[in-house]
Write an enzyme that holds these catalytic residues in place. Sequence first.
Site, PDB file in Angstrom:
ATOM      1  N   HIS A  14       0.877  -1.195   0.000  1.00  0.00           N
ATOM      2  CA  HIS A  14       0.000   0.000   0.000  1.00  0.00           C
ATOM      3  C   HIS A  14       0.903   1.231   0.000  1.00  0.00           C
ATOM      4  CE1 HIS A  14      -3.737   2.244   1.541  1.00  0.00           C
ATOM      5  NE2 HIS A  14      -2.802   3.158   1.337  1.00  0.00           N
ATOM      6  N   HIS A  16       1.573   5.381  -1.639  1.00  0.00           N
ATOM      7  CA  HIS A  16       1.207   6.576  -2.412  1.00  0.00           C
ATOM      8  C   HIS A  16       2.467   7.181  -3.023  1.00  0.00           C
ATOM      9  CE1 HIS A  16      -2.885   6.693  -0.719  1.00  0.00           C
ATOM     10  NE2 HIS A  16      -2.295   6.200   0.355  1.00  0.00           N
ATOM     11  N   LYS A 100      -9.274  -0.468  -5.783  1.00  0.00           N
ATOM     12  CA  LYS A 100      -9.299   0.192  -4.486  1.00  0.00           C
ATOM     13  C   LYS A 100     -10.652   0.823  -4.217  1.00  0.00           C
ATOM     14  CE  LYS A 100      -7.891   2.204  -0.750  1.00  0.00           C
ATOM     15  NZ  LYS A 100      -6.719   2.294   0.101  1.00  0.00           N
ATOM     16  N   HIS A 137     -10.388   0.919   1.901  1.00  0.00           N
ATOM     17  CA  HIS A 137     -10.168   1.924   2.951  1.00  0.00           C
ATOM     18  C   HIS A 137     -11.335   1.787   3.914  1.00  0.00           C
ATOM     19  CE1 HIS A 137      -8.572   5.789   4.594  1.00  0.00           C
ATOM     20  NE2 HIS A 137      -9.763   5.719   5.164  1.00  0.00           N
ATOM     21  N   HIS A 175      -4.406  -0.782   5.890  1.00  0.00           N
ATOM     22  CA  HIS A 175      -3.950  -0.015   7.059  1.00  0.00           C
ATOM     23  C   HIS A 175      -4.894  -0.118   8.256  1.00  0.00           C
ATOM     24  CE1 HIS A 175      -6.628   2.786   5.094  1.00  0.00           C
ATOM     25  NE2 HIS A 175      -5.726   3.254   4.266  1.00  0.00           N
ATOM     26  N   ASP A 248       1.533   2.561   3.548  1.00  0.00           N
ATOM     27  CA  ASP A 248       0.700   3.758   3.407  1.00  0.00           C
ATOM     28  C   ASP A 248       1.552   5.017   3.473  1.00  0.00           C
ATOM     29  OD1 ASP A 248      -1.594   5.228   2.967  1.00  0.00           O
ATOM     30  OD2 ASP A 248      -2.243   5.195   5.057  1.00  0.00           O
TER      31      ASP A 248
HETATM   32  C1  NCD Z   1      -3.456   9.029   2.195  1.00  0.00           C
HETATM   33  C2  NCD Z   1      -3.035  10.093   1.192  1.00  0.00           C
HETATM   34  O1  NCD Z   1      -2.461  11.112   1.603  1.00  0.00           O
HETATM   35  O2  NCD Z   1      -3.231   9.898  -0.010  1.00  0.00           O
HETATM   36  N1  NCD Z   1      -3.460   9.620   3.502  1.00  0.00           N
HETATM   37  C3  NCD Z   1      -3.379   8.974   4.678  1.00  0.00           C
HETATM   38  O3  NCD Z   1      -3.525   9.603   5.720  1.00  0.00           O
HETATM   39  N2  NCD Z   1      -3.103   7.695   4.735  1.00  0.00           N
HETATM   40  C4  NCD Z   1      -4.781   8.451   1.822  1.00  0.00           C
HETATM   41  C5  NCD Z   1      -5.131   7.210   2.588  1.00  0.00           C
HETATM   42  O4  NCD Z   1      -4.577   6.125   2.368  1.00  0.00           O
HETATM   43  O5  NCD Z   1      -6.021   7.299   3.458  1.00  0.00           O
HETATM   44 ZN    ZN Z   2      -3.173   5.125   1.780  1.00  0.00          ZN
END
Ligand code: NCD
Ligand code: ZN
Length: 345
Positions: A14, A16, A100, A137, A175, A248
């Site tokens: 996971h 970003h 997702k 999520h 998460h 995450d």
């Molecule tokens: C994530 C993001 O910034 O894209 N933020 C987070 O707090 N984890 C989005 C997510 O996975 O909830």
């Molecule tokens: Zn995330």
Amino acid sequence: MTQSLTLRRPDDWHLHLRDGAMLRAVLPETARHFARAIIMPNLVPPVVTGEQAAGYRDRILAALPEGMTFEPLMTLYLTEETDPDDVSAAAESGLVKAVKLYPAGATTNSASGVRDFDKVRGVLDRMAEIGLPLCVHGEVTDAEIDIFDREAVFIDRVLDPIRQATPGLRVVMEHITTENGVDYVKSAEKDLGATITAHHLVINRNHILVGGIRPHYYCLPVAKRESHRLALVAAATGGDARFFLGTDSAPHTDANKESACGCAGCFTATNCMSVLAEVFDREGALDRLEGFASLHGPAFYKLPANDATITLTKGEPVTYPDRIDSGEGPVTVFDPGFPLHWRVD
Ligand code: NCD
Ligand code: ZN
């Protein structure tokens, strides 16, 4: 005496990566230690179709510095308009490894997420048929539900009904932050796994709020009370293959975090493996780190584990940069609040 630990190269289930300058800045931080990652599709606009996922994968590979190897495992952002045929074509071509589900409004860039779950029924049925995992999520977004209860309520009101209605659907609860999440995953006979982040193994809600507000510890789902953190540590270090690493890691510039309405997300890509080794070492569970970071994830996704390895060595505390430069401004690296003795060689 130096202690060292060699593991199959880990993957991040996971992650970003964003796009543009931010992508170029954060990708090497992940690729340094991780072989593959499940790439979150919450760009603006989101990655909804197979064609968009192919374009995003190409931009990620183009941003990878010379000499580094990394395989992005792409996901599609589920909307009420998602076409089941597009999903199955993208999965069958090998491009897309998961879809997702963001409840609309649950987190960063989730406005196009799902409001009416009946509208995605056809996609979920198709995914069950072809064995494509749904990454969830797991938070409700109802204004009247307390933010600390949103994961537990989601399990009862949304996730369990979806799973009951869609036999064979393979689900990853992303998460997880609560003992409720841990218990729910353990209660399932099959087709359910969960990712756990490094930061939720380290912080509880006091870290965010005691002695001043700490925006760099604010993420979604928000860290819960200590008993929940302990349940997550037990799940991650316990050797149960249903739990695996999804960092995450979610970069936002300091300007966007340190604001009157700061963004959610902890940026952990840089020091994640050192943080995890410290946590597992404290639990006397170093022998289970490889399962959590390198073996359970591929097994769930039905992919081979990596052949390459990484070695961690224990010694004097290792330091990481406090922040990295993203081209859009500095991004603060997660501070676990304790010294890190495990270095990745
Ligand atoms: C994530 C993001 O910034 O894209 N933020 C987070 O707090 N984890 C989005 C997510 O996975 O909830
Ligand atoms: Zn995330």
